[in-house]
Write an enzyme that holds these catalytic residues in place. Structure first.
Site, PDB file in Angstrom:
ATOM      1  N   ASP A  19      -0.540 -13.470  12.835  1.00 57.47           N
ATOM      2  CA  ASP A  19      -1.676 -14.334  12.794  1.00 57.47           C
ATOM      3  C   ASP A  19      -1.337 -15.157  14.176  1.00 57.47           C
ATOM      4  OD1 ASP A  19      -1.971 -12.006  11.219  1.00 57.47           O
ATOM      5  OD2 ASP A  19      -2.877 -13.607   9.574  1.00 57.47           O
TER       6      ASP A  19
ATOM      7  N   PRO B 294      -8.392   0.205   5.262  1.00 62.40           N
ATOM      8  CA  PRO B 294      -9.139  -1.098   3.940  1.00 62.40           C
ATOM      9  C   PRO B 294      -8.985  -2.574   4.216  1.00 62.40           C
ATOM     10  CG  PRO B 294      -6.652   0.025   4.132  1.00 62.40           C
ATOM     11  CD  PRO B 294      -7.375  -0.162   5.474  1.00 62.40           C
TER      12      PRO B 294
ATOM     13  N   TYR C  51      -9.461  -5.881   2.443  1.00 58.51           N
ATOM     14  CA  TYR C  51      -7.961  -6.919   1.717  1.00 58.51           C
ATOM     15  C   TYR C  51      -7.990  -6.121   0.555  1.00 58.51           C
ATOM     16  CZ  TYR C  51      -8.963  -9.971   5.772  1.00 58.51           C
ATOM     17  OH  TYR C  51      -9.072 -11.082   6.898  1.00 58.51           O
TER      18      TYR C  51
ATOM     19  N   GLY D 290      -7.627 -15.384  14.823  1.00 59.76           N
ATOM     20  CA  GLY D 290      -6.501 -15.229  14.556  1.00 59.76           C
ATOM     21  C   GLY D 290      -5.637 -14.321  14.481  1.00 59.76           C
TER      22      GLY D 290
ATOM     23  N   TYR E  57      -3.408  -7.590  15.554  1.00 63.31           N
ATOM     24  CA  TYR E  57      -3.217  -6.725  14.628  1.00 63.31           C
ATOM     25  C   TYR E  57      -4.597  -5.922  14.762  1.00 63.31           C
ATOM     26  CZ  TYR E  57      -3.431  -5.477  10.054  1.00 63.31           C
ATOM     27  OH  TYR E  57      -3.493  -4.828   8.438  1.00 63.31           O
TER      28      TYR E  57
ATOM     29  N   ILE F  26       1.059  -1.622   0.018  1.00 71.49           N
ATOM     30  CA  ILE F  26       0.294  -0.286   0.147  1.00 71.49           C
ATOM     31  C   ILE F  26       0.649   1.352  -0.207  1.00 71.49           C
ATOM     32  CG2 ILE F  26      -1.816   1.017   1.383  1.00 71.49           C
ATOM     33  CD1 ILE F  26      -2.928  -1.169   2.129  1.00 71.49           C
TER      34      ILE F  26
HETATM   35  N1  CAA Z   1     -14.357 -18.072  12.686  1.00 73.31           N
HETATM   36  C1  CAA Z   1     -14.225 -19.556  13.195  1.00 73.31           C
HETATM   37  N2  CAA Z   1     -13.883 -20.091  13.440  1.00 73.31           N
HETATM   38  C2  CAA Z   1     -12.669 -20.356  12.629  1.00 73.31           C
HETATM   39  C3  CAA Z   1     -12.330 -19.293  11.654  1.00 73.31           C
HETATM   40  C4  CAA Z   1     -12.675 -18.615  11.783  1.00 73.31           C
HETATM   41  N3  CAA Z   1     -13.133 -16.694  10.786  1.00 73.31           N
HETATM   42  N4  CAA Z   1     -11.146 -18.842  11.566  1.00 73.31           N
HETATM   43  C5  CAA Z   1     -10.606 -21.014  11.111  1.00 73.31           C
HETATM   44  N5  CAA Z   1     -11.513 -21.116  12.640  1.00 73.31           N
HETATM   45  C6  CAA Z   1     -11.817 -22.572  12.914  1.00 73.31           C
HETATM   46  C7  CAA Z   1     -10.994 -23.409  12.178  1.00 73.31           C
HETATM   47  O1  CAA Z   1     -13.131 -23.927  11.138  1.00 73.31           O
HETATM   48  C8  CAA Z   1     -10.501 -24.397  12.570  1.00 73.31           C
HETATM   49  O2  CAA Z   1     -11.634 -24.831  13.109  1.00 73.31           O
HETATM   50  P1  CAA Z   1     -11.393 -27.514  13.861  1.00 73.31           P
HETATM   51  O3  CAA Z   1     -10.386 -26.503  14.839  1.00 73.31           O
HETATM   52  O4  CAA Z   1     -12.735 -27.151  14.730  1.00 73.31           O
HETATM   53  O5  CAA Z   1     -10.989 -27.563  12.833  1.00 73.31           O
HETATM   54  C9  CAA Z   1     -10.119 -23.488  13.843  1.00 73.31           C
HETATM   55  O6  CAA Z   1     -10.725 -22.356  13.963  1.00 73.31           O
HETATM   56  C10 CAA Z   1      -8.456 -24.053  13.382  1.00 73.31           C
HETATM   57  O7  CAA Z   1      -8.482 -22.693  12.518  1.00 73.31           O
HETATM   58  P2  CAA Z   1      -7.084 -22.479  11.414  1.00 73.31           P
HETATM   59  O8  CAA Z   1      -6.809 -24.466  10.924  1.00 73.31           O
HETATM   60  O9  CAA Z   1      -7.279 -21.555  10.297  1.00 73.31           O
HETATM   61  O10 CAA Z   1      -6.049 -23.221  12.763  1.00 73.31           O
HETATM   62  P3  CAA Z   1      -4.295 -22.463  11.991  1.00 73.31           P
HETATM   63  O11 CAA Z   1      -3.604 -22.798  13.082  1.00 73.31           O
HETATM   64  O12 CAA Z   1      -3.715 -23.585  11.219  1.00 73.31           O
HETATM   65  O13 CAA Z   1      -4.568 -20.749  11.762  1.00 73.31           O
HETATM   66  C11 CAA Z   1      -4.513 -18.672  11.151  1.00 73.31           C
HETATM   67  C12 CAA Z   1      -4.756 -19.756  11.776  1.00 73.31           C
HETATM   68  C13 CAA Z   1      -3.239 -18.483  10.561  1.00 73.31           C
HETATM   69  C14 CAA Z   1      -4.627 -17.283  11.642  1.00 73.31           C
HETATM   70  C15 CAA Z   1      -5.408 -18.326  10.258  1.00 73.31           C
HETATM   71  O14 CAA Z   1      -6.764 -18.725  10.338  1.00 73.31           O
HETATM   72  C16 CAA Z   1      -5.620 -17.283   9.295  1.00 73.31           C
HETATM   73  O15 CAA Z   1      -4.568 -16.995   8.790  1.00 73.31           O
HETATM   74  N6  CAA Z   1      -6.642 -16.599   9.909  1.00 73.31           N
HETATM   75  C17 CAA Z   1      -6.905 -15.648   8.753  1.00 73.31           C
HETATM   76  C18 CAA Z   1      -5.972 -13.645   9.802  1.00 73.31           C
HETATM   77  C19 CAA Z   1      -6.648 -13.213   8.450  1.00 73.31           C
HETATM   78  O16 CAA Z   1      -7.244 -13.135   8.226  1.00 73.31           O
HETATM   79  N7  CAA Z   1      -5.008 -12.181   8.220  1.00 73.31           N
HETATM   80  C20 CAA Z   1      -5.605 -11.005   7.792  1.00 73.31           C
HETATM   81  C21 CAA Z   1      -3.914 -10.982   7.367  1.00 73.31           C
HETATM   82  S1  CAA Z   1      -4.005 -10.232   5.676  1.00 73.31           S
HETATM   83  C22 CAA Z   1      -4.086  -7.977   6.868  1.00 73.31           C
HETATM   84  O17 CAA Z   1      -3.886  -8.053   8.200  1.00 73.31           O
HETATM   85  C23 CAA Z   1      -3.954  -7.039   6.544  1.00 73.31           C
HETATM   86  C24 CAA Z   1      -5.874  -6.225   6.664  1.00 73.31           C
HETATM   87  O18 CAA Z   1      -5.618  -5.626   7.237  1.00 73.31           O
HETATM   88  C25 CAA Z   1      -6.526  -7.052   6.118  1.00 73.31           C
END
Ligand code: CAA
Length: 249
Positions: free
Chosen positions: A97, A186, A188, A152, A156, A17
């Site tokens: 994250d 913003p 994504y 996650g 942040y 950005i």
């Molecule tokens: N709501 C509810 N439950 C959720 C969920 C959600 N949004 N996402 C995942 N879960 C659940 C999963 O279904 C899973 O359930 P089970 O254990 O019952 O199977 C459990 O939570 C674990 O989920 P993950 O497999 O995803 O866990 P992980 O440890 O492998 O990964 C994480 C964790 C790295 C945080 C991953 O979930 C992730 O990347 N999440 C998205 C984070 C995100 O949006 N980051 C944005 C980055 S870009 C940015 O930040 C810019 C901006 O400003 C937008």
């Protein structure tokens, strides 16, 4: 009212950005300085060469914005070379994250210090000059995830929500002094930060965006350009969402 050429500092200037913001402000005629994280010096030099190839002369300066001392040193150098900063874009940010169960103190502290404390560290050394000149534009780049929270991202989301608290309070202190302070949130955006997400997680999130796509960095930069302009003088304390409808409130 025409916008004058002003000294603009963009932290996180060589990021996804940040790059679009630097390009936009430079194309508008401002003297832009891009601040980068010192370990990324080689990247920053290549970035600067790429901008030069586009016809944009954008000086770069290294600083660890999570450090007050290093930020103050950097601001002093920018002022010495180009004059006081009139437009400040606090864009530096990182992610670490993980679910809260796995959140360690280091990941919490890194995100809070880089994404939130940096706003204090960089703005504080600039503030007195803005007061003295009776002009300033401060634009804090937050996130939709600071508005709605994100699985996650306790670290942040906390930092990005805090950034808008900072905006709202500082806007009141600047309002009678010609200084506006605003937040852009913003959604994504197509950057290395979102590219680093797990593909399945990213695709699942995009599927929930009413526009069904990520933003282009230029779509964020356009609003920064608008807020930085002299004409935007009456907008302060605002939080402008640019999220494709992901969070409407
Ligand atoms: N709501 C509810 N439950 C959720 C969920 C959600 N949004 N996402 C995942 N879960 C659940 C999963 O279904 C899973 O359930 P089970 O254990 O019952 O199977 C459990 O939570 C674990 O989920 P993950 O497999 O995803 O866990 P992980 O440890 O492998 O990964 C994480 C964790 C790295 C945080 C991953 O979930 C992730 O990347 N999440 C998205 C984070 C995100 O949006 N980051 C944005 C980055 S870009 C940015 O930040 C810019 C901006 O400003 C937008």
């Amino acid at each position: 009212m025409a916008t004058e050429s002003r000294v603009a500092l963009v932290t996180g200037g060589i990021g996804g950005i940040g790059t679009a913001i630097c390009q936009r402000l430079a194309q508008t005629g401002h003297r832009v300085v891009a601040c980068y994280y010192p370990p990324e010096k080689d990247l920053a030099e290549a970035w600067q060469a790429a901008r030069a190839a586009e016809g944009l002369d954008i000086p770069i300066i290294g600083a660890d914005v999570s450090s007050f001392e290093d930020s103050a040193r950097m601001i002093g150098e920018v002022k010495g070379q180009y004059g006081p900063v009139e437009i400040l874009v606090n864009c530096a940010g990182i992610t670490r994250d993980k679910t809260f169960k796995r959140m360690d103190e280091g990941s919490w502290a890194a995100v809070i210090s880089t994404n939130l404390n940096s706003a204090f560290n960089v703005t504080r050394p600039i503030w007195d000059d803005m007061l003295e000149r009776g002009f300033g534009r401060i634009i804090n780049i937050s996130s939709v995830n600071g508005q709605r929270g994100q699985f996650g991202q306790t670290n942040y989301s906390a930092a990005k929500a805090g950034l808008h608290g900072f905006t709202m309070a500082l806007a009141q202190e600047g309002a009678a002094k010609g200084i506006t302070v605003n937040t852009i949130s913003p959604g994504y955006v197509e950057t290395a930060m979102t590219a680093a997400m797990r593909d399945d997680v990213r695709e699942a999130i995009i599927a929930t965006v009413p526009m069904r796509r990520m933003a282009k960095p230029e779509e964020i930069a356009a609003v920064v350009g608008f807020l930085a302009a002299d004409d935007a003088a009456y907008i302060t304390g605002a939080n402008i969402p640019i999220n494709g409808g992901l969070f409407i409130h």
